[in-house]
Design an enzyme around this catalytic site. Sequence first.
Site, mmCIF file in Angstrom:
data_model
loop_
_atom_site.group_PDB
_atom_site.id
_atom_site.type_symbol
_atom_site.label_atom_id
_atom_site.label_comp_id
_atom_site.label_asym_id
_atom_site.label_seq_id
_atom_site.Cartn_x
_atom_site.Cartn_y
_atom_site.Cartn_z
ATOM 1 C CB VAL A 183 -3.632 -55.233 -3.651
ATOM 2 C CG1 VAL A 183 -3.382 -55.940 -4.969
ATOM 3 C CG2 VAL A 183 -4.666 -55.983 -2.821
ATOM 4 C CB CYS A 184 1.647 -54.700 -5.643
ATOM 5 S SG CYS A 184 2.736 -53.804 -6.763
ATOM 6 C CB VAL A 185 -0.979 -49.596 -6.952
ATOM 7 C CG1 VAL A 185 0.415 -49.029 -7.117
ATOM 8 C CG2 VAL A 185 -1.982 -48.854 -7.818
ATOM 9 C CB ALA A 206 -3.870 -54.197 -8.521
ATOM 10 C CG PHE A 256 -3.179 -59.852 -1.437
ATOM 11 C CD1 PHE A 256 -3.601 -61.157 -1.607
ATOM 12 C CD2 PHE A 256 -3.547 -59.172 -0.286
ATOM 13 C CE1 PHE A 256 -4.383 -61.778 -0.645
ATOM 14 C CE2 PHE A 256 -4.333 -59.782 0.680
ATOM 15 C CZ PHE A 256 -4.751 -61.095 0.501
#
Length: 143
Positions: free
Chosen positions: A92-94, A97, A54
């Site tokens: 999920v890409c930190v 996010a 994501f």
Amino acid sequence: MTTPTTTASTPLLLITADPSHPLAQLALRYARAYLQSSSNQEEVGRHSPLNVFFYADAAHTANRLRWQSADQIDLTKEWQTLAEQYQLSLPVCVSTALSRGISDSDNSKRHQLDTENLAQGFTLVGLSELAMMMQEDCRLVQF
């Protein structure tokens, strides 16, 4: 005479669409169909696992505080169910996010945020995770 063996490339779903976008729902349907098809195969081990990542606005999918009206599909819950059923990781890409107000407890402490709101089953990871998935023999499908 032996026949050459071919290995199917691992599908990598790069989801960038916001959960309210039709492409986000299409990504879920694709993942569900692929996983169901793979689990129905007689020959175990012939199908590659499915990778999901994501990124960008798709990070909103991982927000446990995201409310969804009853007449719309709750993509967060649907991904959680799918992940639990097939032992699928939901990275999920930190950075995307955090820039959208989604954080886990570690990043909330690190960045002095008041709380965490990452939905169960999702994990915040760096882009290196995506790079490693792409280094493998993968078939990239972006939604």
